[in-house]
Design an enzyme around this catalytic site. Sequence first.
Site, PDB file in Angstrom:
ATOM      1  CD  GLU A 123      -2.889  -1.073   2.374  1.00 53.71           C
ATOM      2  OE1 GLU A 123      -3.731  -0.168   2.435  1.00 53.71           O
ATOM      3  OE2 GLU A 123      -2.755  -1.932   3.246  1.00 53.71           O
ATOM      4  CG  HIS A 239      -8.669   5.749   2.263  1.00 49.69           C
ATOM      5  ND1 HIS A 239      -8.712   5.525   0.907  1.00 49.69           N
ATOM      6  CD2 HIS A 239      -8.034   4.683   2.788  1.00 49.69           C
ATOM      7  CE1 HIS A 239      -8.127   4.359   0.641  1.00 49.69           C
ATOM      8  NE2 HIS A 239      -7.703   3.840   1.778  1.00 49.69           N
ATOM      9  NE  ARG A 288      -4.186   5.451   3.453  1.00 48.49           N
ATOM     10  CZ  ARG A 288      -4.570   4.465   4.253  1.00 48.49           C
ATOM     11  NH1 ARG A 288      -5.087   4.727   5.421  1.00 48.49           N
ATOM     12  NH2 ARG A 288      -4.427   3.216   3.872  1.00 48.49           N
ATOM     13  CG  HIS A 350      -9.277   6.209   6.411  1.00 48.77           C
ATOM     14  ND1 HIS A 350     -10.230   5.232   6.247  1.00 48.77           N
ATOM     15  CD2 HIS A 350      -8.090   5.560   6.505  1.00 48.77           C
ATOM     16  CE1 HIS A 350      -9.644   4.034   6.249  1.00 48.77           C
ATOM     17  NE2 HIS A 350      -8.349   4.206   6.420  1.00 48.77           N
ATOM     18  NE  ARG A 385      -3.972   4.790   9.920  1.00 55.33           N
ATOM     19  CZ  ARG A 385      -4.476   3.887   9.079  1.00 55.33           C
ATOM     20  NH1 ARG A 385      -3.960   2.681   9.002  1.00 55.33           N
ATOM     21  NH2 ARG A 385      -5.506   4.188   8.339  1.00 55.33           N
TER      22      ARG A 385
HETATM   23  C1  SIN Z   1      -7.001   0.575   2.974  1.00 50.73           C
HETATM   24  O1  SIN Z   1      -7.152  -0.622   2.829  1.00 50.73           O
HETATM   25  O2  SIN Z   1      -6.726   1.329   2.064  1.00 50.73           O
HETATM   26  C2  SIN Z   1      -7.182   1.138   4.338  1.00 50.73           C
HETATM   27  C3  SIN Z   1      -6.322   0.439   5.300  1.00 50.73           C
HETATM   28  C4  SIN Z   1      -5.790   1.399   6.297  1.00 50.73           C
HETATM   29  O3  SIN Z   1      -6.403   2.436   6.527  1.00 50.73           O
HETATM   30  O4  SIN Z   1      -4.725   1.135   6.850  1.00 50.73           O
END
Ligand code: SIN
Length: 540
Positions: A123, A239, A288, A350, A385
């Site tokens: 991610e 998010h 993010r 988020h 985060r």
């Molecule tokens: C996601 O799956 O994009 C969210 C997971 C997270 O917030 O760590």
Amino acid sequence: MSNPLWEARADLVVVGTGVAGLTAALRARELGLRVLVLTKASGEDGNTRWAQGGVAVVLPGEHDEGDSVDAHVRDTLVAGAGLCDEAAVRAIIEGGPAAVARLRERGAVFDAAPTGGLARTREGGHSAFRVVHAGGDATGAEVERALLAAASDGRVPVLEQHVAVDAIRTPLGQVCGLLVLDGNGVPGVLSAPAVLLASGGLGQLYQATSNPEVATGDGLALALRAGAVAADVEFVQFHPTVLYTGRGARGRCPLVTEAVRGEGAVLVDALGARVMRGVHPQEDLAPRDVVAAAITRHMAAGPGGVDDHVFLDATGISDFARRFPTVHAACLQAGVDPAREPIPVAPAAHFACGGVVSDVDGRTGVTGLYAAGEVARTGLHGANRLASNSLLEGLVVGTRAAEAVAADLALNVLARCSAAVTAELPTAPVAARDSLQRVMSRYAAIGRDAEGLAVVGSVLDLSTADRVLDTRELVEDAALTVAARALIAAAAEREESRGCHVRTDFTERDEVRWQRSQVVRLNPSGQPVLADPVVEMGVA
Ligand code: SIN
């Protein structure tokens, strides 16, 4: 003072049935403590169930070549934009493999890789494939299922539909229980020398969020009223990709996990131009905060013809429905087939990166009060985060907090309430939720300035009245009010842009003035005010 109408006793009361709360409750039971869990909704209504991506962890002998705990620590510090507490980051990340092993022993089933071991994805902000997942994109649901099943043998009683209103404290200020409203709104007392807040975040401060209805900042408000301090509250992570279902979305919006980008999808605008090209070396897999801010700028500039969403092109992922069943189902429900067309997406509130100041063992500055999970600020997240570090934190700190409670009980440093507890429902300022969400979304989301933050303050002044907290809704609205006040106080003071805190009037990061956390506490009239971080947290 009035007597409560009912009373129960335990060694530890846990507020919340998410990953941190249930992990702590199960560990506390193993350690022989009498534990009671309460939730204002039903057991499975927390935030954990909605987590899609997975648990970020470097498992021994099961990782990308060159990946390591050090690399995970490094990625977390980079994502946190200079405000993480490195010792806390290391302690939590090092605790990951044991925490995941314990969770699997409790019955959680993670997806297997075809070549053996656990499947891993990537991610934003991660330099390696190190996110283990379950049910494709249903990790939170599987974690919650396993923990609730483990707790269902009757030795961890879960009081559903019970709202924690306020901490009960001894004359010396130690927490010794909770004032609670039961499902019929009848006040009662849970007496316990230790209370662990694991009540999640505050996404409902905003009109559109990936969080469920219960995420109203209750734990933060309760802790502040009990005399604890909070830090980093200005850093609310948006998010980058929730499913866009039309103009003016309200409430919980379906998440489109970042793992979709981890497996090759890219952000494009209505003309097909890549949103993240040229913005960051990691492009669509930048941290993010960078991606959410870039989408927001792109929407504002409107180069692709739309101003409130962009698109996530996942048509190149051949087995989308199998790999991402939750996202796939949400898309189909919204009339979008991700195999054939780009998914419309937009950023939404988020995750609260800040919260109640606590150490990696869950201890806050108030004796008897502990915090774990999203409600807590351990220093893991800093100003932003790293993806999938939150389930990890809940698992590690949940366990450690239970162990800390057991140790503190053994040392006899916790207080018990006097035999006849009396308590009165508190009065607190309560703003109208609708106005609060509207102004927070307009002026305190991604892109804030001094003028807008002042508007939020004025609207709160006008729409706030003191109320006795005698219903769940009033408890929640009071919590949202105090959380909004704390957030705007810290956001107005921080005259720079860093991580999730993006100021349009101070666009640069200011390492000289602002490489530090801000601390909030309540003043004697119950208003959040900034406090001295050196005095409150021992940090410069
Ligand atoms: C996601 O799956 O994009 C969210 C997971 C997270 O917030 O760590």
